[in-house]
Design a protein around this motif. Structure first.
Motif, short mmCIF file in Angstrom:
data_model
loop_
_atom_site.label_atom_id
_atom_site.label_comp_id
_atom_site.label_asym_id
_atom_site.label_seq_id
_atom_site.Cartn_x
_atom_site.Cartn_y
_atom_site.Cartn_z
N TYR A 69 12.25 -0.05 -1.21
CA TYR A 69 12.94 -0.99 -0.30
C TYR A 69 11.94 -1.76 0.56
O TYR A 69 12.04 -2.98 0.72
N ALA A 70 10.97 -1.04 1.12
CA ALA A 70 10.01 -1.67 2.03
C ALA A 70 9.17 -2.73 1.33
O ALA A 70 8.92 -3.81 1.88
N VAL A 71 8.71 -2.44 0.11
CA VAL A 71 7.82 -3.39 -0.57
C VAL A 71 8.55 -4.67 -0.94
O VAL A 71 7.93 -5.74 -1.04
N MET A 72 9.88 -4.61 -1.12
CA MET A 72 10.64 -5.81 -1.44
C MET A 72 11.23 -6.48 -0.21
O MET A 72 11.46 -7.70 -0.22
N ALA A 73 11.46 -5.74 0.86
CA ALA A 73 12.14 -6.30 2.04
C ALA A 73 11.19 -6.85 3.08
O ALA A 73 11.59 -7.69 3.90
N ARG B 233 4.76 -9.79 3.68
CA ARG B 233 3.97 -10.32 4.77
C ARG B 233 3.72 -11.81 4.56
O ARG B 233 3.92 -12.35 3.49
N ASP B 234 3.29 -12.49 5.66
CA ASP B 234 3.00 -13.91 5.55
C ASP B 234 1.92 -14.15 4.50
O ASP B 234 0.88 -13.48 4.48
N GLY B 235 2.19 -15.10 3.61
CA GLY B 235 1.25 -15.36 2.53
C GLY B 235 1.24 -14.25 1.51
O GLY B 235 0.22 -13.97 0.88
N ALA B 236 2.40 -13.57 1.34
CA ALA B 236 2.48 -12.42 0.44
C ALA B 236 2.34 -12.86 -1.02
O ALA B 236 2.53 -14.02 -1.37
N ARG B 237 2.04 -11.89 -1.82
CA ARG B 237 1.92 -12.15 -3.25
C ARG B 237 3.29 -12.40 -3.86
O ARG B 237 4.31 -12.11 -3.24
N PRO B 238 3.35 -12.92 -5.10
CA PRO B 238 4.65 -13.17 -5.74
C PRO B 238 5.49 -11.90 -5.87
O PRO B 238 4.98 -10.78 -5.77
N VAL B 239 6.79 -12.12 -6.13
CA VAL B 239 7.71 -10.99 -6.20
C VAL B 239 7.31 -10.03 -7.32
O VAL B 239 7.42 -8.81 -7.16
N TRP B 240 6.86 -10.57 -8.46
CA TRP B 240 6.56 -9.67 -9.59
C TRP B 240 5.39 -8.75 -9.28
O TRP B 240 5.33 -7.62 -9.80
N ILE B 241 4.46 -9.19 -8.43
CA ILE B 241 3.36 -8.32 -8.04
C ILE B 241 3.86 -7.22 -7.12
O ILE B 241 3.46 -6.05 -7.22
N ARG B 242 4.76 -7.58 -6.19
CA ARG B 242 5.30 -6.57 -5.28
C ARG B 242 6.23 -5.61 -6.01
O ARG B 242 6.40 -4.46 -5.58
N ALA B 243 6.84 -6.06 -7.09
CA ALA B 243 7.72 -5.18 -7.85
C ALA B 243 6.96 -4.29 -8.83
O ALA B 243 7.54 -3.35 -9.40
N LEU B 244 5.67 -4.56 -9.03
CA LEU B 244 4.89 -3.78 -10.00
C LEU B 244 4.87 -2.29 -9.69
O LEU B 244 5.08 -1.46 -10.59
N PRO B 245 4.62 -1.85 -8.43
CA PRO B 245 4.64 -0.40 -8.18
C PRO B 245 6.00 0.23 -8.42
O PRO B 245 6.09 1.41 -8.81
N VAL B 246 7.09 -0.54 -8.23
CA VAL B 246 8.42 -0.01 -8.50
C VAL B 246 8.60 0.23 -9.99
O VAL B 246 9.13 1.27 -10.42
N THR C 213 0.83 -1.21 0.00
CA THR C 213 0.00 0.00 0.00
C THR C 213 0.86 1.25 0.00
O THR C 213 0.58 2.23 -0.71
N VAL C 214 1.93 1.25 0.79
CA VAL C 214 2.84 2.40 0.85
C VAL C 214 3.50 2.62 -0.51
O VAL C 214 3.63 3.76 -0.99
N ALA C 215 3.93 1.52 -1.16
CA ALA C 215 4.58 1.66 -2.48
C ALA C 215 3.62 2.23 -3.51
O ALA C 215 3.98 3.12 -4.31
N TRP C 216 2.38 1.75 -3.52
CA TRP C 216 1.41 2.27 -4.49
C TRP C 216 1.06 3.72 -4.19
O TRP C 216 0.82 4.51 -5.10
N THR C 217 1.02 4.09 -2.91
CA THR C 217 0.73 5.49 -2.56
C THR C 217 1.83 6.41 -3.09
O THR C 217 1.56 7.47 -3.68
N THR C 218 3.10 6.01 -2.88
CA THR C 218 4.22 6.81 -3.38
C THR C 218 4.19 6.89 -4.91
O THR C 218 4.42 7.95 -5.50
N THR C 219 3.91 5.76 -5.56
CA THR C 219 3.84 5.75 -7.03
C THR C 219 2.71 6.63 -7.53
O THR C 219 2.85 7.36 -8.53
#
Length: 376
Positions: free
Chosen positions: A63-67, A70-83, A16-22
């Motif tokens: 950094y936060a979205v990749m580091a 959370r438990d049961g988090a989505r795949p890496v490519w989804i977390r890297a999408l806002p970046v 959520t923080v990454a998408w807000t910044t983006t």
């Protein structure tokens, strides 16, 4: 201001923080595309205000979205999408910068629009890569920790299994060999009592028979305890019925008769307990009094017995010795009395502690009232 405040939740909701910044960066880019100069303005000296148009919190959000997945988090490519989306307005910086600022950048030898774009993209990508490294390292450490804990549990289970097998083997040996021999001794003592020509011999034979019967009862309890399931669940089979705890006053009187001053105190009402518990309580007090007589001659011994609905707590403590112990008496015995007591107490599910106390020594045991045993 909004991206900076959003960083407070970077661990709980990093995506959520990454998408807000983006979203803030994309909004600035769209506004400048529609109405140049609305948010980014060049001063009279051709300097840009603000000097960095994209949110300065972008590397922290990347950094936060990749580091912090959370438990049961989505795949890496989804977390890297806002970046990835954030890199689009960063790369299009030349489309929204005021013309005067672009001219100033172009006139400088050490700076340019391309350099600004490169630094901006490098900061975001570098922060994301560092976050990926931190997350991967955390996963490796967690995997190693889990593996070590699993290996420790497996070793514990193997040790418990080996202990249970050894206890079962000992129980079988005691039942098949020792119990058989003691039973023969009891039968022979009974026959001797019947055939004895004089009363003293009959009395001795009866005493021997009674002692053998008592030994068989104790052996039956020990075999039942050894056959108990290692989880502590009661084994199938009948056990001895609970009864009153043994009277310790006779044992106290015996110690006082041989010159050991004993102060005896009881608290509460004695509960009905398994025979194994009663015999263990008797042995604890007996061994503690024997040790006090051997190693602390002349010292006053305090025996405190506290009864409860769930069991009994025995405390035997002695003060400092008033004279040197007899060397031969102190050296007698196997030297395993306290260790044997600990094993006996723990075998029925109790706790045992022994050690120096003030200027003397203390033995304390807590025993349960009821101990399920397997029928033999």
């Amino acid at each position: 201001m909004v991206p900076a405040l959003a960083l407070v939740a970077r661990r709980r909701a990093p995506l959520t923080v990454a998408w807000t910044t983006t979203a803030v960066a994309v909004l600035v880019w769209l506004v400048e595309q529609a109405a140049p100069g609305t948010l980014l303005r060049a001063d009279a000296d051709h300097t840009l205000r603000p000097p960095v148009w994209w949110p300065p919190t972008a590397p922290l959000a990347a950094y936060a979205v990749m580091a912090f997945p959370r438990d049961g988090a989505r795949p890496v490519w989804i977390r890297a999408l806002p970046v990835v989306v954030l890199l689009v307005p960063v790369g299009a910086i030349g489309d929204v910068l005021p013309v005067t600022a672009l001219r100033r950048f172009s006139a400088q030898e050490t700076d340019s629009v391309e350099a600004l774009v490169f630094r901006s993209a490098a900061a975001v990508i570098g922060a994301a890569l560092i976050g990926m490294y931190v997350a991967a390292r955390r996963r490796v450490l967690q995997a190693l920790t889990d593996r070590a804990e699993r290996a420790e549990r497996e070793r514990h289970l193997l040790a418990e299994r080996a202990r249970a097998e050894e206890r079962a083997r000992l129980a079988a040996e005691m039942h098949d060999v020792v119990a058989h021999r003691v039973t023969l001794m009891v039968l022979q003592a009974g026959a001797l009592r019947v055939r004895a020509p004089d009363e003293p011999t009959r009395a001795a034979a009866e005493e021997l028979r009674g002692t053998g019967c008592q030994a068989l009862e104790e052996l039956r309890d020990v075999v039942g305890l050894l056959r108990r399931d290692t989880s502590g669940a009661p084994a199938e089979g009948p056990g001895a019925a609970p009864g009153p705890l043994p009277d310790l006053s006779a044992l106290i009187a015996e110690s006082a008769a041989v010159g050991v001053p004993v102060e005896f105190a009881e608290h509460g009402d004695p509960p009905h307990a398994s025979p194994a518990v009663g015999r263990t309580a008797y042995r604890v007090v007996q061994e503690a009094l024997t040790n006090a007589r051997k190693h602390a001659p002349g010292a006053t011994v305090h025996v405190d017995v506290r009864y409860g609905t769930g069991g009994v707590t025995l405390t035997v403590r002695n003060a400092a010795r008033s004279r040197e112990p007899d060397a031969d008496l102190a050296a007698s015995g196997s030297g395993m009395g306290l260790a044997g007591l600990r094993e006996r107490v723990e075998l029925i599910g109790g706790t045992f502690a022994a050690g120096p106390h003030l200027d003397g020594f203390r033995v304390e045991a807590s025993l349960p009232a009821y101990v399920p045993v397997a029928g033999s």
